[in-house]
Design a protein around this motif. Structure first.
Motif, PDB file in Angstrom:
ATOM      1  N   ILE A  24      34.380   0.256   1.904  1.00  0.00           N
ATOM      2  CA  ILE A  24      34.584  -0.047   0.485  1.00  0.00           C
ATOM      3  C   ILE A  24      35.966   0.338  -0.026  1.00  0.00           C
ATOM      4  O   ILE A  24      36.258   0.175  -1.215  1.00  0.00           O
ATOM      5  CB  ILE A  24      33.518   0.660  -0.395  1.00  0.00           C
ATOM      6  CG1 ILE A  24      33.537   2.177  -0.140  1.00  0.00           C
ATOM      7  CG2 ILE A  24      32.137   0.076  -0.134  1.00  0.00           C
ATOM      8  CD1 ILE A  24      32.623   2.957  -1.065  1.00  0.00           C
ATOM      9  N   ASP A  25      36.842   0.842   0.852  1.00  0.00           N
ATOM     10  CA  ASP A  25      38.179   1.236   0.401  1.00  0.00           C
ATOM     11  C   ASP A  25      38.933   0.068  -0.225  1.00  0.00           C
ATOM     12  O   ASP A  25      39.728   0.262  -1.154  1.00  0.00           O
ATOM     13  CB  ASP A  25      38.997   1.805   1.560  1.00  0.00           C
ATOM     14  CG  ASP A  25      38.635   3.251   1.872  1.00  0.00           C
ATOM     15  OD1 ASP A  25      38.008   3.897   1.015  1.00  0.00           O
ATOM     16  OD2 ASP A  25      38.978   3.723   2.973  1.00  0.00           O
ATOM     17  N   ALA A  26      38.698  -1.145   0.262  1.00  0.00           N
ATOM     18  CA  ALA A  26      39.389  -2.309  -0.293  1.00  0.00           C
ATOM     19  C   ALA A  26      39.025  -2.509  -1.760  1.00  0.00           C
ATOM     20  O   ALA A  26      39.862  -2.933  -2.565  1.00  0.00           O
ATOM     21  CB  ALA A  26      39.040  -3.564   0.508  1.00  0.00           C
ATOM     22  N   ILE A  27      37.788  -2.195  -2.130  1.00  0.00           N
ATOM     23  CA  ILE A  27      37.363  -2.311  -3.529  1.00  0.00           C
ATOM     24  C   ILE A  27      38.122  -1.302  -4.373  1.00  0.00           C
ATOM     25  O   ILE A  27      38.668  -1.636  -5.433  1.00  0.00           O
ATOM     26  CB  ILE A  27      35.845  -2.075  -3.667  1.00  0.00           C
ATOM     27  CG1 ILE A  27      35.058  -3.069  -2.818  1.00  0.00           C
ATOM     28  CG2 ILE A  27      35.427  -2.157  -5.133  1.00  0.00           C
ATOM     29  CD1 ILE A  27      33.550  -2.827  -2.829  1.00  0.00           C
ATOM     30  N   ASP A  65      44.744  -1.085  -8.427  1.00  0.00           N
ATOM     31  CA  ASP A  65      45.836  -2.007  -8.724  1.00  0.00           C
ATOM     32  C   ASP A  65      45.566  -2.794  -9.992  1.00  0.00           C
ATOM     33  O   ASP A  65      46.484  -3.077 -10.771  1.00  0.00           O
ATOM     34  CB  ASP A  65      46.033  -2.963  -7.545  1.00  0.00           C
ATOM     35  CG  ASP A  65      47.264  -3.829  -7.709  1.00  0.00           C
ATOM     36  OD1 ASP A  65      48.370  -3.261  -7.801  1.00  0.00           O
ATOM     37  OD2 ASP A  65      47.132  -5.069  -7.763  1.00  0.00           O
ATOM     38  N   ASP A  66      44.309  -3.131 -10.245  1.00  0.00           N
ATOM     39  CA  ASP A  66      43.942  -3.911 -11.422  1.00  0.00           C
ATOM     40  C   ASP A  66      42.582  -3.466 -11.937  1.00  0.00           C
ATOM     41  O   ASP A  66      41.549  -4.021 -11.569  1.00  0.00           O
ATOM     42  CB  ASP A  66      43.904  -5.409 -11.083  1.00  0.00           C
ATOM     43  CG  ASP A  66      43.530  -6.264 -12.294  1.00  0.00           C
ATOM     44  OD1 ASP A  66      43.589  -5.749 -13.435  1.00  0.00           O
ATOM     45  OD2 ASP A  66      43.173  -7.450 -12.093  1.00  0.00           O
ATOM     46  N   ARG A  70      29.892  -9.877  -1.104  1.00  0.00           N
ATOM     47  CA  ARG A  70      30.071 -11.159  -0.420  1.00  0.00           C
ATOM     48  C   ARG A  70      31.478 -11.292   0.151  1.00  0.00           C
ATOM     49  O   ARG A  70      31.669 -11.757   1.277  1.00  0.00           O
ATOM     50  CB  ARG A  70      29.780 -12.316  -1.386  1.00  0.00           C
ATOM     51  CG  ARG A  70      28.302 -12.569  -1.626  1.00  0.00           C
ATOM     52  CD  ARG A  70      28.090 -13.950  -2.233  1.00  0.00           C
ATOM     53  NE  ARG A  70      28.787 -14.106  -3.504  1.00  0.00           N
ATOM     54  CZ  ARG A  70      28.260 -13.786  -4.693  1.00  0.00           C
ATOM     55  NH1 ARG A  70      27.019 -13.285  -4.746  1.00  0.00           N
ATOM     56  NH2 ARG A  70      28.934 -13.958  -5.804  1.00  0.00           N
ATOM     57  N   SER A  71      32.481 -10.865  -0.635  1.00  0.00           N
ATOM     58  CA  SER A  71      33.867 -11.011  -0.171  1.00  0.00           C
ATOM     59  C   SER A  71      34.156 -10.130   1.036  1.00  0.00           C
ATOM     60  O   SER A  71      35.021 -10.441   1.857  1.00  0.00           O
ATOM     61  CB  SER A  71      34.839 -10.678  -1.306  1.00  0.00           C
ATOM     62  OG  SER A  71      34.818  -9.292  -1.621  1.00  0.00           O
ATOM     63  N   VAL A  92      27.192  -1.499  -0.209  1.00  0.00           N
ATOM     64  CA  VAL A  92      28.219  -1.087  -1.174  1.00  0.00           C
ATOM     65  C   VAL A  92      27.685   0.017  -2.073  1.00  0.00           C
ATOM     66  O   VAL A  92      28.349   1.043  -2.302  1.00  0.00           O
ATOM     67  CB  VAL A  92      28.691  -2.288  -2.021  1.00  0.00           C
ATOM     68  CG1 VAL A  92      29.656  -1.814  -3.120  1.00  0.00           C
ATOM     69  CG2 VAL A  92      29.373  -3.333  -1.150  1.00  0.00           C
ATOM     70  N   THR A  93      26.481  -0.173  -2.578  1.00  0.00           N
ATOM     71  CA  THR A  93      25.875   0.829  -3.467  1.00  0.00           C
ATOM     72  C   THR A  93      25.738   2.168  -2.764  1.00  0.00           C
ATOM     73  O   THR A  93      26.115   3.222  -3.302  1.00  0.00           O
ATOM     74  CB  THR A  93      24.488   0.346  -3.941  1.00  0.00           C
ATOM     75  OG1 THR A  93      24.642  -0.864  -4.687  1.00  0.00           O
ATOM     76  CG2 THR A  93      23.815   1.397  -4.809  1.00  0.00           C
TER      77      THR A  93
END
Length: 281
Positions: free
Chosen positions: A165-168, A174-175, A187-188, A196-197
């Motif tokens: 989940i680091d990408a999240i 960043d935003d 999904r992505s 994820v939870t």
């Protein structure tokens, strides 16, 4: 950390003040960055206390992001590697404490938010003078240790540190206005929303929604300190209306933006017991 502002200057950490080699327990100073300033990761041989006026300071220590606004400081133990950012025009104050002359009560192993009372700020400003006699300095230093106290609010945002989940987390840093749902993120990434939870709970102690809410409030502290109004901040952070942002800020901080910054701008409401909902470090 957050998306780097346009015009940000990246600096190496400055050497300790010349007085730091003298037998003083505390050495204090003041800097005013004219542009957004970022300090590359570094560590100091002394404990460091930093605080700002007229802006915010953000520091990243391993998997935590600390956001420090006016009225608070950040105690960084000696030897802890950290990077930092200060907003343009903020008065950046720092004080260095000799570890061998600092009481054991302040031998924190982790960074701590400190309440910067007017008395504490005045004492440290007094100690920034270079013409103090040894006795006057010793008296002032002893009082500093009497009034220096960790804050009830510990402004630490824990980053997951989980490759699933680091990408999240990095995308939201960043935003923060990114409003993709947990299901869309799952999904992505090609994983289940249950994964994820569970990953967010295990890594941060918060649900995905709670973690994103805390992150947005951290970013809001910087934007509000820069003088942006609540409506602009709520839009910047992706809230449909200011009332939703104010409610989220209250859930995390225990009070409203107006009350927290003492603006009396119609968003203050009642001030509650100042026990932070921000996850403690």
């Amino acid at each position: 950390m957050w998306r780097r502002e346009v015009g940000t200057v990246v600096r190496r950490a400055a050497a300790l003040p010349e007085q730091a080699v003298a037998p003083f327990a505390i050495v204090a100073g003041l800097h005013v960055p004219r542009v957004p300033t970022e300090w590359a990761p570094h560590a100091h041989p002394r404990h460091e206390l930093v605080w700002v006026r007229g802006g915010t300071l953000t520091s990243r220590v391993e998997d935590r992001v600390f956001t420090v606004s006016e009225g608070y400081g950040l105690w960084m133990p000696a030897g802890v590697v950290h990077g930092g950012r200060a907003t343009a025009g903020a008065e950046f104050h720092d004080a260095f404490f000799a570890p061998d002359r600092t009481p054991a009560a302040f031998a924190f192993e982790e960074p701590r938010a400190i309440t910067m009372t007017p008395l504490l700020e005045s004492l440290l400003a007094h100690l920034s003078r270079t013409d103090l006699g040894a006795e006057a300095r010793a008296r002032a230093e002893s009082v500093v240790f009497d009034v220096l106290q960790p804050s009830e609010r510990q402004f630490a945002l824990h980053l997951p540190g989980d490759p699933r989940i680091d990408a999240i987390a990095e995308a939201l840093l960043d935003d923060p206005a990114d409003d993709r749902s947990l299901e869309e993120w799952a999904r992505s990434l090609g994983i289940s929303d249950r994964t994820v939870t569970r990953a967010f709970r295990q890594a941060t102690g918060l649900s995905f929604a709670q973690w994103r809410q805390v992150l947005r409030v951290h970013r809001a502290l910087t934007l509000l300190s820069a003088g942006l109004d609540v409506t602009t901040v709520s839009e910047t952070l992706g809230y449909a209306q200011p009332s939703s942002f104010i409610a989220a800020f209250r859930r995390v901080m225990g009070t409203t933006p107006g009350a927290f910054f003492g603006r009396g701008d119609g968003t203050s409401g009642d001030v509650r017991n100042p026990v932070s909902r921000v996850q403690n470090s």
